[in-house]
Structures are given as C-alpha cells and as structure tokens.
Design a protein around this motif. Sequence first.
Motif, PDB file in Angstrom:
ATOM      1  N   HIS A 120     -20.555  58.750  55.171  1.00  0.00           N
ATOM      2  CA  HIS A 120     -21.502  59.731  54.680  1.00  0.00           C
ATOM      3  C   HIS A 120     -20.918  61.134  54.623  1.00  0.00           C
ATOM      4  O   HIS A 120     -21.655  62.106  54.479  1.00  0.00           O
ATOM      5  N   SER A 121     -19.618  61.257  54.738  1.00  0.00           N
ATOM      6  CA  SER A 121     -19.001  62.577  54.752  1.00  0.00           C
ATOM      7  C   SER A 121     -19.177  63.270  53.410  1.00  0.00           C
ATOM      8  O   SER A 121     -19.061  62.659  52.344  1.00  0.00           O
ATOM      9  N   ALA A 122     -19.456  64.558  53.470  1.00  0.00           N
ATOM     10  CA  ALA A 122     -19.507  65.349  52.247  1.00  0.00           C
ATOM     11  C   ALA A 122     -18.086  65.655  51.800  1.00  0.00           C
ATOM     12  O   ALA A 122     -17.200  65.916  52.613  1.00  0.00           O
ATOM     13  N   GLY A 123     -17.876  65.595  50.501  1.00  0.00           N
ATOM     14  CA  GLY A 123     -16.560  65.893  49.946  1.00  0.00           C
ATOM     15  C   GLY A 123     -16.683  66.737  48.696  1.00  0.00           C
ATOM     16  O   GLY A 123     -17.780  66.927  48.153  1.00  0.00           O
ATOM     17  N   THR A 124     -15.556  67.237  48.237  1.00  0.00           N
ATOM     18  CA  THR A 124     -15.537  68.059  47.030  1.00  0.00           C
ATOM     19  C   THR A 124     -15.839  67.195  45.813  1.00  0.00           C
ATOM     20  O   THR A 124     -15.219  66.148  45.605  1.00  0.00           O
ATOM     21  N   LEU A 125     -16.774  67.654  45.010  1.00  0.00           N
ATOM     22  CA  LEU A 125     -17.236  66.859  43.885  1.00  0.00           C
ATOM     23  C   LEU A 125     -16.304  66.966  42.683  1.00  0.00           C
ATOM     24  O   LEU A 125     -15.768  68.034  42.364  1.00  0.00           O
ATOM     25  N   ARG A 126     -16.139  65.827  42.033  1.00  0.00           N
ATOM     26  CA  ARG A 126     -15.565  65.760  40.692  1.00  0.00           C
ATOM     27  C   ARG A 126     -16.520  64.933  39.847  1.00  0.00           C
ATOM     28  O   ARG A 126     -17.075  63.933  40.313  1.00  0.00           O
ATOM     29  N   VAL A 127     -16.719  65.354  38.602  1.00  0.00           N
ATOM     30  CA  VAL A 127     -17.677  64.696  37.721  1.00  0.00           C
ATOM     31  C   VAL A 127     -17.063  64.547  36.337  1.00  0.00           C
ATOM     32  O   VAL A 127     -16.375  65.455  35.849  1.00  0.00           O
ATOM     33  N   GLY A 128     -17.318  63.405  35.720  1.00  0.00           N
ATOM     34  CA  GLY A 128     -16.928  63.178  34.335  1.00  0.00           C
ATOM     35  C   GLY A 128     -18.066  62.511  33.591  1.00  0.00           C
ATOM     36  O   GLY A 128     -18.866  61.787  34.181  1.00  0.00           O
ATOM     37  N   ALA A 129     -18.161  62.756  32.292  1.00  0.00           N
ATOM     38  CA  ALA A 129     -19.249  62.186  31.498  1.00  0.00           C
ATOM     39  C   ALA A 129     -18.735  61.821  30.115  1.00  0.00           C
ATOM     40  O   ALA A 129     -17.805  62.447  29.592  1.00  0.00           O
ATOM     41  N   ALA A 130     -19.347  60.808  29.530  1.00  0.00           N
ATOM     42  CA  ALA A 130     -18.948  60.372  28.188  1.00  0.00           C
ATOM     43  C   ALA A 130     -20.091  59.603  27.557  1.00  0.00           C
ATOM     44  O   ALA A 130     -20.969  59.071  28.252  1.00  0.00           O
ATOM     45  N   LYS A 131     -20.092  59.551  26.239  1.00  0.00           N
ATOM     46  CA  LYS A 131     -21.015  58.673  25.521  1.00  0.00           C
ATOM     47  C   LYS A 131     -20.231  57.931  24.448  1.00  0.00           C
ATOM     48  O   LYS A 131     -19.277  58.457  23.862  1.00  0.00           O
ATOM     49  N   VAL A 132     -20.636  56.684  24.220  1.00  0.00           N
ATOM     50  CA  VAL A 132     -19.970  55.830  23.245  1.00  0.00           C
ATOM     51  C   VAL A 132     -21.033  55.244  22.324  1.00  0.00           C
ATOM     52  O   VAL A 132     -22.073  54.752  22.788  1.00  0.00           O
ATOM     53  N   PRO A 243     -13.231  68.925  38.893  1.00  0.00           N
ATOM     54  CA  PRO A 243     -14.046  69.606  39.910  1.00  0.00           C
ATOM     55  C   PRO A 243     -15.348  70.131  39.310  1.00  0.00           C
ATOM     56  O   PRO A 243     -15.355  70.692  38.208  1.00  0.00           O
ATOM     57  N   ALA A 244     -16.440  69.929  40.050  1.00  0.00           N
ATOM     58  CA  ALA A 244     -17.747  70.235  39.472  1.00  0.00           C
ATOM     59  C   ALA A 244     -18.757  70.587  40.550  1.00  0.00           C
ATOM     60  O   ALA A 244     -18.503  70.436  41.750  1.00  0.00           O
ATOM     61  N   THR A 245     -19.903  71.060  40.103  1.00  0.00           N
ATOM     62  CA  THR A 245     -21.041  71.324  40.982  1.00  0.00           C
ATOM     63  C   THR A 245     -22.238  70.514  40.492  1.00  0.00           C
ATOM     64  O   THR A 245     -22.320  70.126  39.319  1.00  0.00           O
ATOM     65  N   PRO A 422     -31.190  76.219  39.973  1.00  0.00           N
ATOM     66  CA  PRO A 422     -30.453  77.060  40.930  1.00  0.00           C
ATOM     67  C   PRO A 422     -28.960  76.765  40.882  1.00  0.00           C
ATOM     68  O   PRO A 422     -28.525  75.745  40.319  1.00  0.00           O
ATOM     69  N   PRO A 423     -28.144  77.638  41.472  1.00  0.00           N
ATOM     70  CA  PRO A 423     -26.701  77.382  41.513  1.00  0.00           C
ATOM     71  C   PRO A 423     -26.404  76.024  42.164  1.00  0.00           C
ATOM     72  O   PRO A 423     -27.121  75.574  43.054  1.00  0.00           O
ATOM     73  N   GLY A 424     -25.336  75.410  41.694  1.00  0.00           N
ATOM     74  CA  GLY A 424     -25.011  74.073  42.168  1.00  0.00           C
ATOM     75  C   GLY A 424     -24.140  74.080  43.401  1.00  0.00           C
ATOM     76  O   GLY A 424     -23.521  75.073  43.772  1.00  0.00           O
ATOM     77  N   ALA A 425     -24.085  72.902  44.042  1.00  0.00           N
ATOM     78  CA  ALA A 425     -23.232  72.694  45.210  1.00  0.00           C
ATOM     79  C   ALA A 425     -21.943  72.017  44.779  1.00  0.00           C
ATOM     80  O   ALA A 425     -21.948  71.103  43.944  1.00  0.00           O
ATOM     81  N   LEU A 470     -27.987  58.455  46.546  1.00  0.00           N
ATOM     82  CA  LEU A 470     -28.165  59.795  47.086  1.00  0.00           C
ATOM     83  C   LEU A 470     -26.923  60.618  46.786  1.00  0.00           C
ATOM     84  O   LEU A 470     -25.805  60.212  47.126  1.00  0.00           O
ATOM     85  N   ILE A 471     -27.112  61.738  46.130  1.00  0.00           N
ATOM     86  CA  ILE A 471     -26.038  62.697  45.890  1.00  0.00           C
ATOM     87  C   ILE A 471     -26.486  64.000  46.526  1.00  0.00           C
ATOM     88  O   ILE A 471     -27.350  64.698  45.997  1.00  0.00           O
ATOM     89  N   GLY A 472     -25.945  64.297  47.711  1.00  0.00           N
ATOM     90  CA  GLY A 472     -26.463  65.417  48.477  1.00  0.00           C
ATOM     91  C   GLY A 472     -27.905  65.151  48.844  1.00  0.00           C
ATOM     92  O   GLY A 472     -28.244  64.114  49.398  1.00  0.00           O
TER      93      GLY A 472
END
Length: 554
Positions: A120-132, A243-245, A422-425, A470-472
């Motif tokens: 359950h450790s919090a870590g630095t987020l990375r996010v990617g998205a795509a549509k096909v 890297p993302a919020t 609001p600002p992201g984490a 659960l994300i945060g």
Amino acid sequence: MGRPLAIALLARGRFDATGWALGTTIRSCSSLCHVMDAPATDIMTSSRPSKVRTSLPSAIRAPTPVAVTPSCTMSRARYGGNAIDCREGVMDGRRMAARVFHAVACLAVFLPSFAIAQDHSAGTLRVGAAKVDITPAPQDLPDHYRGVLDPVFSRAIVVDNGVTQVALVTVDALSLSGAVVERLGERIAAETGIPVAQLLIAGTGTHSVPTAMTDADAPSPSALLWERRIVESVERARDRLRPATVTYGSGLSYINVQRDRIDPVTRRWWEGPDYAGVSDKRVGVMSFRDVEGEPIAAYYNYGVFNVVTGMLDLVSGDVTGAASAYIEDAVGEDFVAALALAAHGDQNPVFFNQTFALRDLRIRDYAARGQDIALAMPPPGGQGLDRADPTVARLMDQQRRVNAALGLMLGEEVLHVLRESPPGASTAAIYTDQRVVSCPGRVRTNQGRGGVAGVYADAAPVEIRLGLVLIGDIAIGAVSGAPYAAIGARLKAESPFARTMLVTRANGYSAGYIPDDAAYGHETFAVLNARLKPGCAEDAIVDGILGMMPPSRY
C-alpha cells in the motif's frame, strides 16, 4: 467488541480497523457459527435503511416492504478474490442481531481472506492514456445495420506508482461478456504485464454497436481483431506513461431522468420520464495532468442509458460517445475522455420523445400486418419502420440532433469540472481487489413489457462480479451488471471515501438489470426481467464493495 458497538458498526455502514468488512463477514461467519437467541433491538433491522430509499416518493416505492435478507457463505473465487454465496432467508431484528454478536468471534478467522496482499505504499505517479478506433468494418455489420453514424473507441488509462499498475479501460459497446473479458485479461496481462486483478474494463452501454463481437464465446476472426484493438489501447497507454498528477472533481448534469413511472392514462407501470423519481445527477471526474500541467486524460462517471440512436441502425457511441468526442476536441486531440458508466438501470435520456413516437409508429405498422407488439419486445433497432415515411425520417433526424445536444451538455459539464478541480497529487497508493457474490436467481414465465405482474420460477443463482480500485483517496467500485441509480447513490453515501464512483457493466455483464430493493414493486421492463430475486443484490453490492476497502487509508 461489545454488542452495541457491533450493531452500530454495521448499521452505519462505516468500517475501521476493528470493524472492517463486518457486514460482509457476518454473512460469511453466521452460517458457520452457532446462532443463539439475543435480545431484540430496534437498531438492527432485516435490511439496513439508506438515505436514498427513505427519500423515495411513496408513489414509486414497492407496495410491500421487502423482508428478505440474504445469508451468505464465503469461498475463494476463480478471479483471485473471494466469493460470497447468498441464500434467501427472512430474518427479523432479533435473529440478525444474534448473527452480529456471534459472527464477531469469527472475525479473526475470516478477515485475512478478504484482502489480496498488496503493497500500500504511496509512490510517484506515472500515467498514460490512449484510444483506438474499434469501429466494425462494413462487412462485419449485421444485415439490418446501415452504416456508421460516428466512430467508436476503446479508451485506456494506465496508472503506475512504481509499486502497482492499474488499467482503466472503457469500450464503446453495450457490454462485454465474461468470456470476452477473460480473453482480454489474459492478453493484456501477457503483453503489458498488468495482472488481471488490476484491470477494470467496462462497456459504455451504447445500444448502437453490434453485440456479435462483444458476446463472442467462440470468436470469429473479426471478433479477435476487435479484441486485439482493445488490447492495443492498453499497450499504447502503457507506452505513454509519464510523471503525472491525479485529482478529482464533481459536477451536475441534468440529461438523465428516472424512467419507471405510473402511466398517467392507463395508471399502470410503464416507461416514461418521472421527474420526481430517483436520479443521480452527479458527474464524478478523475483527471490526470503531466508535471508540466498538460492534460492527459479524464475518467468520468455518469449514469444514463445510451439509447438515443438505437433505432437508426447506425454504429454510434450514442450520448456518451458524443460527450467524449466533444471533450477530446475541446481539450486537444491527444487527450482521452473515458466514460465510466455509473448506475443507470432506471435512467433514460431526459429527451426521448422521438424514440417513444417511433415505437408508436412501429406498433401501428405491425398491427396493420396482424402482429401485436404493443406489450412485447420489439425487433432490434429500427427494424420494421418505413424509412420512406416523412414522419419517420423527421424523427430520426431529430434523434441525431438530440444525441449531439445531450453529448454537448454532458461534455460541457465535464469541461467545467476539469477547469475547477483542485490541484492534483503527484504521489498516491494504489490498491485493487475483485470478488464474486452469488444471489438467488429467478426466471420469468409470463410475457409483457410492462404494466403486468411478473410470474417466476426458481432459477440458478446469479453471480455478480465486484471490483475495487483505489488511487489515493479516490475509490472506484465496479459491478458486472446494470444497477438502479439508488444502489450507486447508496454506495457513495456509505463509502468512507468522499470521492467514490460506481462503474457498471464492468469486468463482464453477468447480472443484467439490478433493481434496488425498493424498486421490486415496479412492473416495468427492467424489474420484470431482472434475473435476481429481491433482497440480496443491493446489500451484496454495497456491502461487498465496502468490504473490499482496506481497514485504514494505507
């Protein structure tokens, strides 16, 4: 734990480190622990009251309170979580209280099996998205389809915190069968390394995409290619991780309406807008930006049936497809707006006049040919309609415009939420879980679309697959069916996480329509044809999802 505390924990639907998953565990243990008489109490009743249920107008409440409460046993599920097998039974407050008290003694034995071991450790987020683009080729369309109104897509968002990866996938389709989801999960796991238990894949509920591929237990080559494109959307999203919020906002959209009502002329239950009925107008929006502030994706949650374009016999993402396209065009072409369909089993688009008019015309035309379909299920799409009739052509043109207008209205509200979130984490813990509940089933033995009493025989239990991501502090519950809006509203009200959404038609579509307990008196299509007996599914869904939430916020 004392008896009053045990009752209070279950009654208020809140779970802490001591009482985590108590409601679900009671069902697990009560069948195994000896149940003894206990003093009657007014606190515990056979069905925990909800704020939504008590606020229902009396005209649309079930005429007789449902007194059936499931008792359940637990076993390991084939999906890597847990299974709860519900058996129908009626319990008064005295017997239920006794089960609470004696189930407490079982907590030490059964609680460890309720959670998949995760870091359950919090870590630095990375996010990617795509549509096909997954629009079927012309040769793959059924004979009654006439082409494409707008392209349809698979949209994927992959979230990684250095410890756990999760893939959120939405597919422009009515739903995806369990067999399709199983194949997709295996292929996504093999090609991306994201485990099946960390995949949430859901249909958007559009009635304007052929089901031949989405229900394919024995897939054709074209169905396998369609599935390959869905896998590709996840691969592309994973390849774009950066890297993302993450943040969350909520807005309101008034494009849905309760569709179970008493017809003002016949005084029978029928489908139509009940503006005083239960309807959740909230739009939940989880959004992601990169560390430079550039938008990546939005995962938005709203409950409405995607049925505006269904009679056109043209491929379409319907209302939410139009909304996603509008949002993506407004933000930028690389932005992904993925609709996660909320509880919608009783929610029609607020503007639906053209469909009602076309139904009346089709009933008239079939009657002229000697066939009465007034109370029956009509043929799929717009079959049987005379498209050369100027009235039919005008109504269908209006359907196109209504669809675009409703998509714009929903899309504008999502854009409003994106602007004001609001600002992201930049760091978050990620937790996932999946399990299966099983409720008593029934099969209908009489006919009639609405306005008649249903007649039923016992049937095999119905499995409902549940999930949690659960994300945060953002909680995403999932259910493999089309629950009524009151169930989604109850989950949000009882969740310890203020930022909670319920995603439906998720990880399969095993349960079909899922009315809330108070709606089982409605003699409408969805209730009459629900395969679930009353008294089990609502509690099983809400308690099951709450029971998967960790005992503390990491």
